[in-house]
Design a protein around this motif. Structure first.
Motif, mmCIF file in Angstrom:
data_model
loop_
_atom_site.group_PDB
_atom_site.id
_atom_site.type_symbol
_atom_site.label_atom_id
_atom_site.label_comp_id
_atom_site.label_asym_id
_atom_site.label_seq_id
_atom_site.Cartn_x
_atom_site.Cartn_y
_atom_site.Cartn_z
ATOM 1 N N THR A 55 0.698 5.350 2.058
ATOM 2 C CA THR A 55 -0.267 4.933 3.078
ATOM 3 C C THR A 55 0.346 5.016 4.473
ATOM 4 O O THR A 55 1.482 4.585 4.693
ATOM 5 C CB THR A 55 -0.750 3.501 2.804
ATOM 6 N N HIS A 96 0.869 -1.178 0.000
ATOM 7 C CA HIS A 96 0.000 0.000 0.000
ATOM 8 C C HIS A 96 0.909 1.232 0.000
ATOM 9 O O HIS A 96 1.430 1.621 1.053
ATOM 10 C CB HIS A 96 -0.910 0.009 1.236
ATOM 11 N N SER A 125 -4.791 5.652 5.982
ATOM 12 C CA SER A 125 -5.233 6.686 5.054
ATOM 13 C C SER A 125 -4.185 6.886 3.976
ATOM 14 O O SER A 125 -2.987 6.693 4.213
ATOM 15 C CB SER A 125 -5.490 8.003 5.792
ATOM 16 N N ASN A 126 -4.644 7.255 2.804
ATOM 17 C CA ASN A 126 -3.758 7.563 1.698
ATOM 18 C C ASN A 126 -3.367 9.032 1.815
ATOM 19 O O ASN A 126 -4.235 9.913 1.828
ATOM 20 C CB ASN A 126 -4.457 7.302 0.356
ATOM 21 N N ASN A 127 -2.079 9.313 1.932
ATOM 22 C CA ASN A 127 -1.641 10.690 2.181
ATOM 23 C C ASN A 127 -1.649 11.564 0.930
ATOM 24 O O ASN A 127 -1.253 12.727 0.993
ATOM 25 C CB ASN A 127 -0.270 10.711 2.867
ATOM 26 N N GLN A 128 -2.109 11.012 -0.206
ATOM 27 C CA GLN A 128 -2.285 11.827 -1.413
ATOM 28 C C GLN A 128 -3.757 12.083 -1.700
ATOM 29 O O GLN A 128 -4.157 13.206 -1.987
ATOM 30 C CB GLN A 128 -1.624 11.141 -2.611
ATOM 31 N N THR A 129 -4.563 11.019 -1.604
ATOM 32 C CA THR A 129 -5.986 11.165 -1.919
ATOM 33 C C THR A 129 -6.843 11.446 -0.698
ATOM 34 O O THR A 129 -7.978 11.909 -0.824
ATOM 35 C CB THR A 129 -6.510 9.890 -2.593
ATOM 36 N N GLY A 130 -6.316 11.136 0.481
ATOM 37 C CA GLY A 130 -7.098 11.318 1.707
ATOM 38 C C GLY A 130 -8.038 10.162 1.985
ATOM 39 O O GLY A 130 -8.745 10.166 3.004
ATOM 40 N N GLU A 131 -8.066 9.173 1.114
ATOM 41 C CA GLU A 131 -8.961 8.028 1.300
ATOM 42 C C GLU A 131 -8.601 7.278 2.586
ATOM 43 O O GLU A 131 -7.440 7.028 2.878
ATOM 44 C CB GLU A 131 -8.858 7.080 0.105
ATOM 45 N N GLU A 132 -9.616 6.913 3.357
ATOM 46 C CA GLU A 132 -9.407 6.165 4.594
ATOM 47 C C GLU A 132 -10.100 4.812 4.500
ATOM 48 O O GLU A 132 -11.158 4.689 3.890
ATOM 49 C CB GLU A 132 -9.944 6.947 5.797
ATOM 50 N N LYS A 133 -9.498 3.813 5.108
ATOM 51 C CA LYS A 133 -10.108 2.482 5.132
ATOM 52 C C LYS A 133 -9.519 1.680 6.287
ATOM 53 O O LYS A 133 -8.524 2.087 6.916
ATOM 54 C CB LYS A 133 -9.878 1.756 3.808
#
Length: 317
Positions: free
Chosen positions: A205, A202, A223-231
């Motif tokens: 991340t 990942h 969280s993805n530190n580029q898109t901000g997506e969290e999971k």
């Protein structure tokens, strides 16, 4: 009123497998060792649960109990184990001067340094909450407990890649969390990770929180530190592989160290650049970092201290 100075043949700084083993051998050689444990008596093993890879414990043993066994064995042969923290050292003379807790001065003919290293952590509260209950900084030590399970590992260097590869042999799946969009590991280690089918990488991340049921780890929130997506990734084991920091600040400018602060000892020896000063265990080992290898170098340090004193006495006769 002048302060009374205590003189000893062998002073051991730090406990843990290296320090206690050095104490056992030094005591049996009649060096009458004095040990100062430091602020964490027993070292890193006191912060672990089951230890199953140390010879002589066929059913495994809790880390704190193991260190208590080592301590009792050292004391049995006459080691004085004292709680205290070394605040300064002076290795400039033939006899070494050490100050304990900023107050007591000890002179020592030989010094064995076994101050160990401290794992670097991410700084999450949940990381410490579940330390030993699913969270670990040593895949080789604890990976066995997660056989057939899903785990995560944080890191992007050679150590992280090596530990991810090790975990992949045991775990069902390894989630490797890499903070940037590339590895820092060598090309060879990258290839090993990328060619292992049950390692999922990942990129970009970061771990935000380690989740659990109050007793064991159940997932990690990322969280993805580029898109901000969290999971959330369902896991039962969370490994931190972002490095270790050797506990060598006390010896900066006095003893030879490598670029990462590990004490440098002579080849096939525990001898430092100062005569009569020896280093053993994780404070000088950035490769293996195992209890059994630390104990081995503790034995070496005590034997070398004994031989150093014997040679010194022979010269004086």
């Amino acid at each position: 009123m002048s302060q009374e100075i205590e003189h000893v043949k062998c002073l051991i700084i730090g406990s843990g497998p290296a320090g206690y083993t050095a104490a056992i051998y030094a005591a049996r050689a009649d060096l009458k060792p004095v040990m100062y444990t430091g602020i964490v008596p027993g070292g890193q093993l006191t912060q672990t649960t089951d230890v199953e890879n140390f010879p002589g414990y066929p059913d495994g043993i809790l880390g704190p109990q193991m260190m208590e066994d080592f301590k009792k064995q050292a004391e049995r042969f006459g080691t004085q184990v004292r709680f205290g923290y070394i605040t300064s050292v002076d290795f400039s003379g033939d006899v070494h001067r050490i100050v304990v807790d900023g107050e007591k001065t000890i002179t020592a003919e030989t010094v064995v340094i076994a101050t160990g290293a401290t794992a670097k952590w991410l700084g999450l509260d949940s990381e410490q909450k579940y330390n030993g209950f699913g969270v670990s900084a040593c895949a080789v030590c604890d990976g066995f407990f997660f056989r057939g399970q899903d785990v995560a590992i944080v890191g992007a260097g050679d150590t992280a890649a090596e530990e991810a590869s090790y975990l992949a042999k045991l775990a069902n799946k390894v989630h490797m969390l890499v903070r940037r969009d590339e590895f820092r590991a060598s090309k060879a280690m990258q290839h090993r990770v990328l060619s292992t089918p049950n390692i999922e990488i990942h990129y970009n991340t970061e771990a935000r929180e380690i989740l659990g049921d109050g007793q064991n780890v159940t997932a990690v929130a990322v969280s993805n530190n580029q898109t901000g997506e969290e999971k959330q990734l369902p896991i039962t084991g969370f490994f931190v592989a972002i490095g270790h920091k050797p506990n060598t600040e006390l010896f900066e400018g006095i003893l030879d160290m490598d670029a990462n602060g590990y004490l440098i000892t002579k080849p096939d020896s525990t001898q430092t650049n100062i005569a009569g000063v020896f280093a053993c265990g994780d404070v000088q080992d950035h490769v293996y970092r195992q209890a059994v290898t630390a104990a081995g170098t503790g034995c070496m340090a005590a034997l070398e201290a004994e031989r150093y004193l014997a040679a010194k006495a022979h010269v004086m006769i």
